[in-house]
Design an enzyme around this catalytic site. Structure first.
Site, PDB file in Angstrom:
ATOM      1  N   PRO A 201       0.843  -1.210   0.000  1.00 56.04           N
ATOM      2  CA  PRO A 201       0.000   0.000   0.000  1.00 56.04           C
ATOM      3  C   PRO A 201       0.875   1.256   0.000  1.00 56.04           C
ATOM      4  O   PRO A 201       1.328   1.717   1.045  1.00 56.04           O
ATOM      5  CB  PRO A 201      -0.811  -0.139   1.286  1.00 56.04           C
ATOM      6  CG  PRO A 201       0.036  -0.973   2.183  1.00 56.04           C
ATOM      7  CD  PRO A 201       0.815  -1.905   1.307  1.00 56.04           C
TER       8      PRO A 201
ATOM      9  N   ASP B   6       5.688   2.617   2.331  1.00 56.39           N
ATOM     10  CA  ASP B   6       4.823   1.472   2.596  1.00 56.39           C
ATOM     11  C   ASP B   6       3.995   1.777   3.846  1.00 56.39           C
ATOM     12  O   ASP B   6       4.536   1.909   4.950  1.00 56.39           O
ATOM     13  CB  ASP B   6       5.687   0.227   2.803  1.00 56.39           C
ATOM     14  CG  ASP B   6       4.871  -1.045   2.971  1.00 56.39           C
ATOM     15  OD1 ASP B   6       3.653  -0.953   3.226  1.00 56.39           O
ATOM     16  OD2 ASP B   6       5.458  -2.141   2.861  1.00 56.39           O
ATOM     17  N   HIS B   7       2.674   1.896   3.674  1.00 54.26           N
ATOM     18  CA  HIS B   7       1.803   2.283   4.792  1.00 54.26           C
ATOM     19  C   HIS B   7       1.711   1.197   5.852  1.00 54.26           C
ATOM     20  O   HIS B   7       1.202   1.437   6.955  1.00 54.26           O
ATOM     21  CB  HIS B   7       0.402   2.628   4.275  1.00 54.26           C
ATOM     22  CG  HIS B   7      -0.173   3.852   4.914  1.00 54.26           C
ATOM     23  ND1 HIS B   7      -0.016   4.154   6.245  1.00 54.26           N
ATOM     24  CD2 HIS B   7      -0.903   4.882   4.393  1.00 54.26           C
ATOM     25  CE1 HIS B   7      -0.630   5.280   6.529  1.00 54.26           C
ATOM     26  NE2 HIS B   7      -1.171   5.749   5.418  1.00 54.26           N
ATOM     27  N   ARG B   8       2.178  -0.012   5.566  1.00 56.67           N
ATOM     28  CA  ARG B   8       2.195  -1.065   6.584  1.00 56.67           C
ATOM     29  C   ARG B   8       3.334  -0.866   7.567  1.00 56.67           C
ATOM     30  O   ARG B   8       3.311  -1.415   8.670  1.00 56.67           O
ATOM     31  CB  ARG B   8       2.338  -2.437   5.907  1.00 56.67           C
ATOM     32  CG  ARG B   8       1.224  -2.797   4.941  1.00 56.67           C
ATOM     33  CD  ARG B   8       1.553  -4.064   4.188  1.00 56.67           C
ATOM     34  NE  ARG B   8       2.793  -3.925   3.420  1.00 56.67           N
ATOM     35  CZ  ARG B   8       3.371  -4.902   2.731  1.00 56.67           C
ATOM     36  NH1 ARG B   8       2.802  -6.109   2.727  1.00 56.67           N
ATOM     37  NH2 ARG B   8       4.482  -4.694   2.066  1.00 56.67           N
ATOM     38  N   VAL B   9       4.341  -0.084   7.149  1.00 56.86           N
ATOM     39  CA  VAL B   9       5.557   0.081   7.956  1.00 56.86           C
ATOM     40  C   VAL B   9       5.635   1.464   8.587  1.00 56.86           C
ATOM     41  O   VAL B   9       6.130   1.628   9.695  1.00 56.86           O
ATOM     42  CB  VAL B   9       6.815  -0.170   7.085  1.00 56.86           C
ATOM     43  CG1 VAL B   9       8.087   0.038   7.887  1.00 56.86           C
ATOM     44  CG2 VAL B   9       6.780  -1.584   6.517  1.00 56.86           C
TER      45      VAL B   9
END
Length: 429
Positions: free
Chosen positions: A228, A401-404
């Site tokens: 994402p 990266d929006h997960r990180v």
């Protein structure tokens, strides 16, 4: 005692490699550390050193073969030593001396022993046509009847070069001439233009996707589908940096002059010290924050992009960063990169400023958490203290990266990066 050399694992995600060419022939002596072969991985063509000294008794794989990691590729031993007892089963060695001198790597790859021989049924009852998978695919794409193709591979098998030869002599279909036709009534004061093409229009080209381009395509699709992305763009005042670069380059010889990208690499590396969440990767259910800051820099090649890695960029002076980048970029363009040149990046930079690009966004290079897209340094109109003047500006966009990480943290990263780019003396202290 004779030793078997296997296909090395040249990267953590490498599953197979293409043996481009042998640099030692059977019967030749080889010393430990000498270059034995060139291996093409997903990322580059790498020179592989021999792990043993002795005589090259047997080459088990043809040039051009796609070989899984760990597969035996050669046998090295003492002169006169018997190797039959250690040979791994049935070998593709027979007839190899006859085939190798005439096969180009691209042709030999489709004849590698890792690809089984395929027999297809022709249009006539009971007719069997032996053809390699690649030859069948090309024939299907260009509508070539394999029954009319003479096979030159082992046992009369049709291979890629046979289909390409048939394609070269296939008759071309003449295209109708193009003539200009009036589309409707036109005012008499405006004459109808008569247009005739000058020369022939080039024919459409169908080019096979090479290995590097196919790997780029696969990895970028995976990145956009699975990661994402979010993006943050900021404009930087580059006047002080350009003045400092000019002053430093005036003292350096021509082959040691610093590029704008050298300053950006150093500035990004120092900024990442304060933002370890961006010098990271998502691995399974864990976020790995790397201790080393290794900056990957995209290098444009004729066949695509390759990322070379400046290791521990936060600890190196600008001149050393500049020297390493020049050497690695040159090796990449010559197809002679080393494994350490391309492995281990923790954050990437893609700079298109030299092409006059003002602004763009880049796709994250998995498994990294972010990449910085850098545009050109340009003279632009700016308003400062209510006065219109000329400024020197550069735009950069962070893809993260929006997960990180999150938007606020990424924005602070871009804010601190300005402290180094707009006060560049900090990069040389």
């Amino acid at each position: 005692m004779a030793e078997i050399i296997t296909m090395p694992k040249l990267g953590f995600d490498m599953a197979e490699g293409t043996l481009v060419r042998w640099l030692k022939a059977e019967g030749e002596p080889v010393a430990k550390g000498e270059i034995l072969a060139e291996i093409e991985t997903d990322k580059a063509t790498v020179e592989v050193e021999s792990t043993h000294s002795g005589i090259v008794h047997r080459l088990l794989v043809e040039a051009g073969a796609v070989v899984p990691v760990g597969t035996p590729i050669a046998v090295i031993g003492a002169p006169g030593e018997s190797i039959e007892e250690i040979l791994p089963g049935e070998q593709p060695h027979q007839g190899m001396e006859k085939e190798m001198p005439t096969q180009a790597p691209s042709q030999a790859a489709e004849e590698a022993l890792s690809v089984p021989e395929i027999e297809t049924t022709g249009g006539l009852a009971g007719e069997r046509i032996k053809a390699s998978p690649l030859a069948r695919r090309i024939a299907r794409e260009y509508q070539i009847d394999l029954r009319q193709v003479h096979g030159t591979g082992p046992g009369g098998r049709i291979v890629r070069r046979d289909v390409e030869a048939a394609l070269a002599i296939q008759p071309k279909v003449a295209e109708p001439a193009v003539s200009a036709q009036p589309v409707g009534a036109t005012p008499s004061a405006i004459p109808v233009l008569a247009w005739q093409p000058i020369g022939q229009v080039p024919e459409d080209q169908r080019l096979p996707v090479d290995r590097l381009r196919s790997i780029i395509a696969r990895r970028m699709v995976e990145s956009k589908q699975q990661v994402p992305h979010f993006y943050i763009t900021r404009e930087y005042d580059m006047r002080a940096l350009m003045d400092l670069r000019k002053a430093l380059n005036a003292e350096l010889p021509e082959d040691q002059k610093l590029s704008v990208n050298d300053f950006i690499i150093k500035a990004v590396a120092l900024t990442l010290r304060q933002f370890p969440a961006l010098n990271a990767a998502l691995v399974g259910n864990e976020i790995v924050r790397y201790g080393h800051i290794n900056i990957g820099v995209a290098v444009a090649l004729e066949s695509g992009l390759m990322t070379v890695v400046c290791r521990d960029a936060d600890l190196k002076p600008l001149r050393l960063i500049s020297q390493e980048m020049k050497e690695m970029s040159a090796r990449a363009r010559q197809g002679r990169v080393r494994p350490e040149d391309i492995e281990g990046s923790t954050f990437s930079i893609s700079n298109l400023g030299m092409f006059g690009v003002e602004h763009f966004v880049a796709i994250i290079n998995p498994p990294e958490a972010a990449i910085l897209a850098v545009g050109a340094v340009r003279e632009v109109p700016v308003v400062q203290d209510g006065v219109l003047g000329v400024g020197i500006r550069m735009k950069a966009t962070l893809s993260a990266d929006h997960r990180v990480t999150d938007g606020a943290e990424a924005a602070r990263f871009m804010q601190l990066l300005a402290e180094f780019l707009e006060h560049p003396f900090r990069l040389v202290l």
